[in-house]
Design a protein around this motif. Structure first.
Motif, mmCIF file in Angstrom:
data_model
loop_
_atom_site.group_PDB
_atom_site.id
_atom_site.type_symbol
_atom_site.label_atom_id
_atom_site.label_comp_id
_atom_site.label_asym_id
_atom_site.label_seq_id
_atom_site.Cartn_x
_atom_site.Cartn_y
_atom_site.Cartn_z
ATOM 1 N N GLU A 1 -0.860 20.190 -6.156
ATOM 2 C CA GLU A 1 -1.145 20.300 -4.732
ATOM 3 C C GLU A 1 -1.488 18.906 -4.206
ATOM 4 O O GLU A 1 -2.393 18.245 -4.710
ATOM 5 N N LEU A 2 -0.751 18.461 -3.211
ATOM 6 C CA LEU A 2 -0.954 17.122 -2.656
ATOM 7 C C LEU A 2 -1.577 17.227 -1.273
ATOM 8 O O LEU A 2 -1.058 17.924 -0.401
ATOM 9 N N LYS A 3 -2.694 16.518 -1.089
ATOM 10 C CA LYS A 3 -3.361 16.497 0.203
ATOM 11 C C LYS A 3 -3.285 15.102 0.783
ATOM 12 O O LYS A 3 -3.451 14.103 0.083
ATOM 13 N N ILE A 4 -3.050 15.041 2.078
ATOM 14 C CA ILE A 4 -2.868 13.757 2.748
ATOM 15 C C ILE A 4 -4.082 12.853 2.569
ATOM 16 O O ILE A 4 -3.949 11.639 2.404
ATOM 17 N N SER B 1 6.831 24.965 -10.944
ATOM 18 C CA SER B 1 6.976 23.667 -11.608
ATOM 19 C C SER B 1 7.113 22.516 -10.621
ATOM 20 O O SER B 1 6.750 21.377 -10.927
ATOM 21 N N CYS B 2 7.634 22.815 -9.432
ATOM 22 C CA CYS B 2 7.872 21.770 -8.430
ATOM 23 C C CYS B 2 6.744 21.661 -7.408
ATOM 24 O O CYS B 2 6.859 20.903 -6.431
ATOM 25 N N GLY B 3 5.670 22.402 -7.617
ATOM 26 C CA GLY B 3 4.495 22.231 -6.777
ATOM 27 C C GLY B 3 4.482 23.036 -5.489
ATOM 28 O O GLY B 3 3.672 22.765 -4.599
ATOM 29 N N MET C 1 13.921 17.844 -7.320
ATOM 30 C CA MET C 1 13.496 18.315 -8.644
ATOM 31 C C MET C 1 13.997 19.728 -8.897
ATOM 32 O O MET C 1 14.480 20.050 -9.993
ATOM 33 N N ALA C 2 13.863 20.574 -7.874
ATOM 34 C CA ALA C 2 14.271 21.974 -8.015
ATOM 35 C C ALA C 2 15.771 22.086 -8.281
ATOM 36 O O ALA C 2 16.212 22.900 -9.112
ATOM 37 N N LYS C 3 16.574 21.275 -7.605
ATOM 38 C CA LYS C 3 18.021 21.282 -7.842
ATOM 39 C C LYS C 3 18.338 20.968 -9.297
ATOM 40 O O LYS C 3 19.193 21.607 -9.918
ATOM 41 N N GLU C 4 17.652 19.948 -9.820
ATOM 42 C CA GLU C 4 17.870 19.564 -11.215
ATOM 43 C C GLU C 4 17.545 20.718 -12.157
ATOM 44 O O GLU C 4 18.306 21.017 -13.085
ATOM 45 N N LEU C 5 16.415 21.363 -11.914
ATOM 46 C CA LEU C 5 16.000 22.460 -12.792
ATOM 47 C C LEU C 5 16.919 23.673 -12.643
ATOM 48 O O LEU C 5 17.216 24.375 -13.625
ATOM 49 N N LEU C 6 17.391 23.933 -11.435
ATOM 50 C CA LEU C 6 18.304 25.056 -11.221
ATOM 51 C C LEU C 6 19.634 24.829 -11.928
ATOM 52 O O LEU C 6 20.255 25.766 -12.444
ATOM 53 N N CYS C 7 20.064 23.576 -11.963
ATOM 54 C CA CYS C 7 21.349 23.236 -12.593
ATOM 55 C C CYS C 7 21.272 23.204 -14.114
ATOM 56 O O CYS C 7 22.202 23.632 -14.796
ATOM 57 N N LYS C 8 20.169 22.678 -14.639
ATOM 58 C CA LYS C 8 20.143 22.278 -16.049
ATOM 59 C C LYS C 8 19.220 23.101 -16.937
ATOM 60 O O LYS C 8 19.108 22.814 -18.136
ATOM 61 N N ASN D 1 0.829 -1.206 0.000
ATOM 62 C CA ASN D 1 0.000 0.000 0.000
ATOM 63 C C ASN D 1 0.865 1.259 0.000
ATOM 64 O O ASN D 1 0.540 2.259 -0.646
ATOM 65 N N ILE D 2 1.963 1.223 0.747
ATOM 66 C CA ILE D 2 2.848 2.379 0.817
ATOM 67 C C ILE D 2 3.554 2.597 -0.510
ATOM 68 O O ILE D 2 3.739 3.742 -0.942
ATOM 69 N N GLN D 3 3.923 1.520 -1.181
ATOM 70 C CA GLN D 3 4.523 1.669 -2.500
ATOM 71 C C GLN D 3 3.539 2.324 -3.467
ATOM 72 O O GLN D 3 3.918 3.177 -4.273
ATOM 73 N N THR D 4 2.275 1.947 -3.357
ATOM 74 C CA THR D 4 1.243 2.587 -4.178
ATOM 75 C C THR D 4 1.165 4.079 -3.877
ATOM 76 O O THR D 4 1.034 4.908 -4.788
ATOM 77 N N ALA D 5 1.247 4.423 -2.587
ATOM 78 C CA ALA D 5 1.194 5.829 -2.186
ATOM 79 C C ALA D 5 2.401 6.599 -2.717
ATOM 80 O O ALA D 5 2.260 7.738 -3.188
ATOM 81 N N VAL D 6 3.582 5.996 -2.648
ATOM 82 C CA VAL D 6 4.789 6.647 -3.158
ATOM 83 C C VAL D 6 4.655 6.911 -4.657
ATOM 84 O O VAL D 6 5.003 7.999 -5.151
ATOM 85 N N GLU D 7 4.142 5.946 -5.382
ATOM 86 C CA GLU D 7 3.942 6.118 -6.828
ATOM 87 C C GLU D 7 2.939 7.232 -7.102
ATOM 88 O O GLU D 7 3.114 8.023 -8.045
ATOM 89 N N TYR D 8 1.889 7.299 -6.268
ATOM 90 C CA TYR D 8 0.894 8.371 -6.439
ATOM 91 C C TYR D 8 1.533 9.732 -6.199
ATOM 92 O O TYR D 8 1.323 10.682 -6.957
ATOM 93 N N ILE D 9 2.317 9.833 -5.133
ATOM 94 C CA ILE D 9 2.979 11.101 -4.808
ATOM 95 C C ILE D 9 3.905 11.516 -5.946
ATOM 96 O O ILE D 9 3.889 12.670 -6.393
ATOM 97 N N ASN D 10 4.717 10.588 -6.405
ATOM 98 C CA ASN D 10 5.679 10.916 -7.468
ATOM 99 C C ASN D 10 4.967 11.361 -8.751
ATOM 100 O O ASN D 10 5.443 12.257 -9.454
ATOM 101 N N HIS D 11 3.833 10.727 -9.038
ATOM 102 C CA HIS D 11 3.088 11.066 -10.254
ATOM 103 C C HIS D 11 2.453 12.446 -10.165
ATOM 104 O O HIS D 11 2.314 13.140 -11.176
ATOM 105 N N HIS D 12 2.075 12.846 -8.950
ATOM 106 C CA HIS D 12 1.371 14.115 -8.756
ATOM 107 C C HIS D 12 2.226 15.152 -8.033
ATOM 108 O O HIS D 12 1.690 16.129 -7.494
ATOM 109 N N ILE D 13 3.544 14.976 -8.048
ATOM 110 C CA ILE D 13 4.419 15.809 -7.226
ATOM 111 C C ILE D 13 4.361 17.285 -7.619
ATOM 112 O O ILE D 13 4.605 18.170 -6.797
#
Length: 270
Positions: free
Chosen positions: A177-180, A235-237, A217-224, A162-174
Motif C-alpha cells: 500500500e503506497l501513501k503519498i 501481488s501487484c498491490g 506488472m499484472a500483464k507480465e504475470l498474466l502472460c507468464k 528528489n523525484i528519482q529517489t521517489a520513483v525508486e521508492y515507489i518501484n521498491h514498494h509497488i
C-alpha cells in the motif's frame, strides 16, 4: 499522539507566564501582534508567523491585545517528532528545525499563509476521526516544517534528484500500500512541491505512475504465470479484485481474464 487547537481566540492560561509546552508545538498566528519571549531573546509576533516550539523550550507569549489574539496549534508528541526527525536526518535544511530544545519561526508569504491555514483547517475537520487525523497529522508536520524553512529563506532541495529517489521508492514498494505522504517523506519534499515536480519530470501524476506500473506488472504475470486473477491483483498491490479489474480494463480495453486467455492463445498458436 498529535492534537490540535484551531483558531483559539483570547488570552490563555500561560499569558506572560514562563512555561514549557506539554508537547512539541507548531503555532500559527492568525490575528494579533506582540511578542514571543524566550530566555535568550524576544521575537516579534504578528499575523502570518509560523513557529515550532520544542517541549523543553521555556517561553511565554505577550500579545498586545490579548482579547483579539487568534492562533492555531498542532501538538506533536516526542515519539512522533522522533520519527519525522529520523526521516529528515540527512536534510541539512529541514532537520535543524525540529528539536525538543528548539524554537524556530518565520513569517509566511500570503500564499504560504493560506497553505498553512488550509493544513490546520483540514486537521480540525478530521479531529473526531482518530485514525485519519493521525495519518494526516504526520504529513502536516512535514509540510509545516517545509513552510518554516521557506520563510527563513531556505529553499528546499527541489531538484529532479528528489523525484528519482521517489520513483525508486515507489518501484521498491509497488506491491505494498503506497501513501503519498510516505512517498513525499522518502524524498524530503512537501506534497505541493512533490506533485508538481513529479508531473514535470515523469509526465504523469504520481497515482497515474503507480497504476501504470502495477498494470505493467499484472500483464507480465498474466502472460507468464499460472496465478489466478485474484492472486495477481494481490501481488501487484491492488486493494481489491474489483478495483484491479476495473483499472486493468480502463487501461487495456479488456478484462484481466480475457487478456490472460488471449495472450496464452497467442503463445500456444491457437
Amino acid at each position: 499522539m498529535s492534537d490540535i487547537i484551531y483558531k483559539q481566540v483570547g488570552r490563555d492560561d500561560h499569558y506572560k507566564i514562563w512555561h514549557k509546552p506539554e508537547k512539541n508545538m507548531f503555532i500559527l498566528i492568525q490575528f494579533g501582534s506582540g511578542s514571543i519571549v524566550t530566555r535568550e531573546k524576544s521575537y516579534p509576533m504578528e499575523k502570518g508567523l509560523l513557529c515550532f516550539i520544542g517541549n523543553r523550550k521555556y517561553h511565554y507569549t505577550f500579545p498586545n491585545i490579548p482579547e483579539q489574539y487568534t492562533r492555531s496549534k498542532l501538538f506533536v508528541d516526542s515519539e512522533e517528532l522522533g520519527k519525522i526527525s529520523g526521516l529528515l536526518s540527512h536534510n541539512r535544511k529541514l532537520y535543524p528545525i525540529l528539536g525538543e530544545n528548539r524554537i524556530v519561526m518565520g513569517m509566511l508569504s500570503e500564499h504560504n499563509l493560506h497553505r498553512a491555514e488550509d493544513i490546520f483547517e483540514e486537521l480540525n475537520k478530521l479531529r473526531s476521526d482518530t485514525d485519519h487525523f493521525q495519518a494526516k497529522s504526520y504529513a502536516a508536520i512535514f509540510d509545516l516544517t517545509v513552510l518554516i524553512s521557506q520563510s527563513m529563506g531556505d529553499e528546499l532541495p527541489c531538484n529532479f534528484d528528489n523525484i528519482q529517489t521517489a520513483v525508486e521508492y515507489i518501484n521498491h514498494h509497488i506491491t505494498e500500500e503506497l501513501k503519498i505522504d510516505q512517498i513525499c517523506a522518502s524524498c524530503y519534499l512537501s506534497k505541493y512541491h512533490f506533485c508538481r515536480l513529479f508531473k514535470k519530470k515523469v509526465g504523469l501524476t504520481v497515482m497515474e505512475y503507480i497504476m501504470k506500473t502495477r498494470i505493467t506488472m499484472a500483464k507480465e504475470l498474466l502472460c507468464k504465470t499460472d496465478l489466478s486473477v485474484t492472486e495477481i491483483s494481490e501481488s501487484c498491490g491492488f486493494s481489491s479484485i474489483s478495483f484491479f479489474s476495473r483499472t486493468f480494463k480502463n487501461e487495456t480495453g479488456v478484462s484481466p481474464l480475457k487478456y490472460k486467455k488471449c495472450t496464452q492463445a497467442i503463445q500456444w498458436g491457437e
